[in-house]
Design a protein around this motif. Sequence first.
Motif, PDB file in Angstrom:
ATOM      1  N   LEU A 442       0.808  -1.184   0.126  1.00  0.00           N
ATOM      2  CA  LEU A 442       0.114   0.022  -0.098  1.00  0.00           C
ATOM      3  C   LEU A 442       0.898   1.077   0.067  1.00  0.00           C
ATOM      4  O   LEU A 442       0.528   2.360  -0.471  1.00  0.00           O
ATOM      5  CB  LEU A 442      -0.940   0.084   1.183  1.00  0.00           C
ATOM      6  N   ALA A 443       2.020   1.079   0.546  1.00  0.00           N
ATOM      7  CA  ALA A 443       2.866   2.296   0.479  1.00  0.00           C
ATOM      8  C   ALA A 443       3.261   2.794  -0.746  1.00  0.00           C
ATOM      9  O   ALA A 443       3.552   4.026  -1.028  1.00  0.00           O
ATOM     10  CB  ALA A 443       4.220   1.940   1.316  1.00  0.00           C
ATOM     11  N   HIS A 444       3.125   2.161  -1.792  1.00  0.00           N
ATOM     12  CA  HIS A 444       3.115   2.883  -3.226  1.00  0.00           C
ATOM     13  C   HIS A 444       2.316   3.606  -3.604  1.00  0.00           C
ATOM     14  O   HIS A 444       2.743   4.145  -4.354  1.00  0.00           O
ATOM     15  CB  HIS A 444       3.605   1.500  -3.965  1.00  0.00           C
ATOM     16  N   VAL A 445       1.158   3.418  -3.028  1.00  0.00           N
ATOM     17  CA  VAL A 445      -0.007   4.077  -3.325  1.00  0.00           C
ATOM     18  C   VAL A 445      -0.616   5.095  -2.631  1.00  0.00           C
ATOM     19  O   VAL A 445      -1.173   6.015  -2.805  1.00  0.00           O
ATOM     20  CB  VAL A 445      -1.060   3.405  -4.000  1.00  0.00           C
ATOM     21  N   PHE A 449      -1.924   6.189   4.552  1.00  0.00           N
ATOM     22  CA  PHE A 449      -2.602   4.860   5.184  1.00  0.00           C
ATOM     23  C   PHE A 449      -1.524   3.649   5.580  1.00  0.00           C
ATOM     24  O   PHE A 449      -2.026   3.177   6.619  1.00  0.00           O
ATOM     25  CB  PHE A 449      -3.454   4.544   4.239  1.00  0.00           C
ATOM     26  N   ALA A 450      -0.622   3.514   4.841  1.00  0.00           N
ATOM     27  CA  ALA A 450       0.141   2.492   5.183  1.00  0.00           C
ATOM     28  C   ALA A 450       0.747   2.531   6.711  1.00  0.00           C
ATOM     29  O   ALA A 450       0.877   1.829   7.626  1.00  0.00           O
ATOM     30  CB  ALA A 450       1.085   2.212   4.173  1.00  0.00           C
ATOM     31  N   LYS A 451       1.074   3.694   6.703  1.00  0.00           N
ATOM     32  CA  LYS A 451       1.662   4.100   7.886  1.00  0.00           C
ATOM     33  C   LYS A 451       1.046   4.015   9.131  1.00  0.00           C
ATOM     34  O   LYS A 451       1.151   3.465  10.236  1.00  0.00           O
ATOM     35  CB  LYS A 451       2.549   5.479   8.131  1.00  0.00           C
ATOM     36  N   ARG A 452      -0.231   4.568   9.013  1.00  0.00           N
ATOM     37  CA  ARG A 452      -1.319   4.438   9.972  1.00  0.00           C
ATOM     38  C   ARG A 452      -1.799   3.061  10.279  1.00  0.00           C
ATOM     39  O   ARG A 452      -1.890   2.811  11.520  1.00  0.00           O
ATOM     40  CB  ARG A 452      -2.581   5.298   9.669  1.00  0.00           C
ATOM     41  N   GLN A 453      -1.744   2.214   9.376  1.00  0.00           N
ATOM     42  CA  GLN A 453      -2.024   0.791   9.669  1.00  0.00           C
ATOM     43  C   GLN A 453      -1.066   0.095  10.797  1.00  0.00           C
ATOM     44  O   GLN A 453      -1.427  -0.569  11.630  1.00  0.00           O
ATOM     45  CB  GLN A 453      -2.167  -0.013   8.255  1.00  0.00           C
ATOM     46  N   THR A 864      -0.802 -11.392  -0.907  1.00  0.00           N
ATOM     47  CA  THR A 864      -0.552 -11.818  -2.445  1.00  0.00           C
ATOM     48  C   THR A 864      -0.540 -10.542  -3.175  1.00  0.00           C
ATOM     49  O   THR A 864       0.043 -10.637  -4.437  1.00  0.00           O
ATOM     50  CB  THR A 864      -1.608 -12.805  -2.918  1.00  0.00           C
ATOM     51  N   ALA A 865      -0.950  -9.548  -2.970  1.00  0.00           N
ATOM     52  CA  ALA A 865      -0.943  -8.027  -3.768  1.00  0.00           C
ATOM     53  C   ALA A 865       0.605  -7.781  -3.519  1.00  0.00           C
ATOM     54  O   ALA A 865       0.975  -6.714  -4.255  1.00  0.00           O
ATOM     55  CB  ALA A 865      -1.694  -7.144  -3.072  1.00  0.00           C
ATOM     56  N   MET A 866       1.491  -8.378  -2.856  1.00  0.00           N
ATOM     57  CA  MET A 866       3.210  -7.891  -2.637  1.00  0.00           C
ATOM     58  C   MET A 866       3.760  -8.064  -4.200  1.00  0.00           C
ATOM     59  O   MET A 866       4.729  -7.664  -4.346  1.00  0.00           O
ATOM     60  CB  MET A 866       3.659  -9.011  -1.708  1.00  0.00           C
ATOM     61  N   VAL A 867       2.782  -8.774  -4.998  1.00  0.00           N
ATOM     62  CA  VAL A 867       3.540  -8.973  -6.309  1.00  0.00           C
ATOM     63  C   VAL A 867       3.527  -7.501  -6.768  1.00  0.00           C
ATOM     64  O   VAL A 867       4.537  -7.012  -7.857  1.00  0.00           O
ATOM     65  CB  VAL A 867       2.676  -9.805  -7.378  1.00  0.00           C
ATOM     66  N   ALA A 868       2.568  -6.549  -6.600  1.00  0.00           N
ATOM     67  CA  ALA A 868       2.819  -5.225  -7.097  1.00  0.00           C
ATOM     68  C   ALA A 868       3.922  -4.502  -6.599  1.00  0.00           C
ATOM     69  O   ALA A 868       4.731  -3.614  -7.081  1.00  0.00           O
ATOM     70  CB  ALA A 868       1.560  -4.384  -6.622  1.00  0.00           C
ATOM     71  N   HIS A 869       4.243  -4.807  -5.192  1.00  0.00           N
ATOM     72  CA  HIS A 869       5.441  -4.152  -4.796  1.00  0.00           C
ATOM     73  C   HIS A 869       6.723  -4.640  -5.570  1.00  0.00           C
ATOM     74  O   HIS A 869       7.657  -3.932  -5.700  1.00  0.00           O
ATOM     75  CB  HIS A 869       5.748  -4.619  -3.121  1.00  0.00           C
ATOM     76  N   LEU A 870       6.611  -6.103  -5.561  1.00  0.00           N
ATOM     77  CA  LEU A 870       7.997  -6.621  -6.626  1.00  0.00           C
ATOM     78  C   LEU A 870       8.017  -5.943  -8.031  1.00  0.00           C
ATOM     79  O   LEU A 870       9.080  -5.492  -8.222  1.00  0.00           O
ATOM     80  CB  LEU A 870       7.725  -8.108  -6.847  1.00  0.00           C
ATOM     81  N   LEU A 871       6.899  -5.658  -8.397  1.00  0.00           N
ATOM     82  CA  LEU A 871       6.963  -5.017  -9.790  1.00  0.00           C
ATOM     83  C   LEU A 871       7.188  -3.472  -9.770  1.00  0.00           C
ATOM     84  O   LEU A 871       7.969  -3.024 -10.639  1.00  0.00           O
ATOM     85  CB  LEU A 871       5.640  -5.252 -10.593  1.00  0.00           C
ATOM     86  N   CYS A 872       6.774  -2.759  -8.676  1.00  0.00           N
ATOM     87  CA  CYS A 872       7.050  -1.526  -8.682  1.00  0.00           C
ATOM     88  C   CYS A 872       8.528  -0.942  -7.943  1.00  0.00           C
ATOM     89  O   CYS A 872       8.961   0.002  -8.297  1.00  0.00           O
ATOM     90  CB  CYS A 872       5.954  -0.633  -7.762  1.00  0.00           C
TER      91      CYS A 872
END
Length: 889
Positions: A442-445, A449-453, A864-872
């Motif tokens: 989530l930190a990519h977008v 929000f990622a920090k607050r989580q 599983t959405a970590m694939v977006a992190h790998l790509l970005c």
Amino acid sequence: MTAEQDRLAQAPNDDDPWKLWGPYVAGRQWGTVREDYSADGDAWASFPFDHAHRRAYRWGEDGLGAFCDRYGFFNLGIALWNGQDDRLKERLFGLTNAQGNHGEDVKEVWWVTDGTPTHSYAQWLYRYPQAAFPYADLLATNAARGKADDEYELTDTGVLAQDRFTDVEVTWAKAGPTDLVLQVAATNRGPDAVPLDLIVQGWFRNTWSWGRDDRTPSLTRDGDGVLVQHAWLGTYRLVPETPGARILFCDNETDRSLYGEAVTGCPKNGLDRAIVQGDETGVRDDKGTKAGLCWRLQLDPGQTQTVRVRLTGVQAATPSDRTAQVAPIAEAGGDSEQTLATRRAEADEFYAAVIPAEVSDADRFIARRAFAGLLWGKQLYRYSITEWLAGDPAQPTPPAVRHTGRNARWDHLDLADVISMPDEWEYPWFATWDLAFHAVALAHVDPEFAKRQLELMCWEWAQHPNGQLPAYEWNFDDVNPPVHAWATWKVFLLDGGRDTGFLVRVFTKLLMNFSWWINRKDADGSYLFEGGFLGMDNIGFFDRSKPLPDGMRLEQSDATSWMAFYALSMLRIAVQLTRHDLPGFESTARTFFEYFLRLAGAMDDFGSSGISLWSEQDGCYYDVIVHRDGTASQLPVLSLVGMLPLIAVEAVPPEVVDRLPGLLDEVAWIARRNPELSGILVQHESDNGGRITIALTDKNRRARLLDHLLNESELLSPFGIRSLSATYRGGREVTVDGVSFTIEYDPAESRSNLFGGNSNWRGPVWLPINVLLVDALRAYAAGSPAEDVPFPAGASTRHTLGQVADALEDRLTSLFRPGADGRRPGTPRWYPSGPLWDDQVTFSEYFDGDTGAGLGATHQTGWTAMVAHLLCDRPVAGPQGTNAIGSGS
């Protein structure tokens, strides 16, 4: 900035105007612990699916493609009827844990197709059968199947054959913070004309029936629309913009006939009775707390019909009525069709900015779908343990056993927050270690929000006073791998490495959590940890969460590795904080360095037995059983458990070494006092400018571990790292202290009954651990860029560790890429092939260790959405990588 980034800048918090409304409605509220007031704690049986359309929920709501306000007071979603079903399709159907032959399992087909972080634009696609939904068949057939059988899925019933389904696409767009456009487009994919009742229904969460707040909000007819009035939200107007809608009202209250009592008023299933059964005694035409805008459509083959509604704020609640700050009501503005087009274009612009230009179009599509799934997975989580334990004044008192049962020790926990969930149906509740991976992606977008989580799990109304972080709803007391510090560092870097305050806030709370681990999970002070659930449930011979008989205990290789990983993650943050002249952090860094060294030493030798977790013979780490008399025995299983020591690694650049002379003194002192530990401190002066690599495994052991990890006959699959060695295919018997154990490689669904049979770490590929291994390889490469290994193991060609990390990322990403036949390897086996299916991307919970087919939860755009992190992240990660100490600005 793009328009969406500008909105994000205006809305860093969940209470800010642009985030007031979002897809915060659960996919499943029934069967959750929150709704369970039973004596036996069987949440599935306490509130089953068949109760959901007639019984009011206490803590939340569920729906299809629905939005709600940040506190869930008002919900707006869709309901459908194909003229064949015995009830409205208002929520997703699935089997409970006991009903499925591999645990709980949703039996529906849908995809999240788009979304932006402020939810100014969002899309969701549902595939609705045109024949009667096969509820009974799915229940009966799965009940008759055993662990060795595949699960019986919706497509297996034949109900979707010949494309006999209607695709229902839900699109949301915000004209302003309190001005929402909802468009629903229904497309007949089948060969025959079909009817469809399409209902946009709005309803208030029931807050008035429990004896704690008797204020009742209202929905009233207002000309051609509905006036929505609530003490906190203020006044809104819901208007059908497509002609032909009939407006019906009922109340979001329980149908008492569920309990054999007389029906009074117009309970929540009034719309269902009116549309499906033709019984309009349960609806009104003027007011209620639930309303339906109902269209009756006739769809020819291939035809699409669209309906549109608009929810617009009219007047804010007065300050005296508010219980929290609410966004100002915005004036309605702009044409709805133009709003949809503008927000879609802005979503394109946003993702063009956040996904690196180097990423291919096919991979950009994957990343965007992954981010959309994460954003739709943000759900409202309301749960006050004190109120749940005590029960409500207007309801029966819960049984006394509740005060000594599940979660009773967590009576401080009191949440009413938007939280990133692993999955909207199987896991519509937060899990702390899942959430850490979500935050990194989530930190990519939406870095705020990622920090607050990550901070939320450490706030005093979540973290236990003793320092423990809550595990997950079914048992907050359970133990999850300590990945919070790692995720905190990753999010800090992805946000630009500037928010030191965020690091301080999380770090100081994690000091308590680290102490909890030391005090509670190291039984004899040996620096070897027993752990508990630890994520990888049934990877061993038995349930590793449960105590062993006869006073024995299990010293877990992964538990100790996780703690070493935790210590290095805390060291990394402490070192970063020394850059800002904050007092005390250099000494704190030395403390975590000392902890790490002691953990490393314990991995080799502990207690009077002198048994190491390392097997020199096998070149792997193993769990060890410690007996009452202090003797110990290794449990020789080649799995991810023995590979986890690899993830405990840090590369310290020269500038940090120079800035922390105290740390260097500590290294020198350790080398003199404990020379046997010197192998874990490797200086690479000749090849990388004086960088020091701190690792739990020395170079020789690392090479032997990588020989297993990168062996295609063992742990390396075409799609990433397996959780258990494929050499156990067909089963392997091992004798420990005269007791025989059997373990078998299961590349797909588990055939073990551990954890109810729905936990699957005996062969499949899991994204989160793979991501950590890739991250570790990049750290090793940062310290020693020239170090190389055969890849795959046994091959004649050698590759640097950075190249191996790239290759593993490619294998993981290939799960989601279309193959030569158009089908994506990670698509579940029961999804048919063809353009209507192959064009969609599924994000499964885990993947077959041989074929890559998706398994478990089919909408796990959590970790599983970590694939977006790998790509970005990959195109911008230099040779140093993004996990090295001191790489922040």
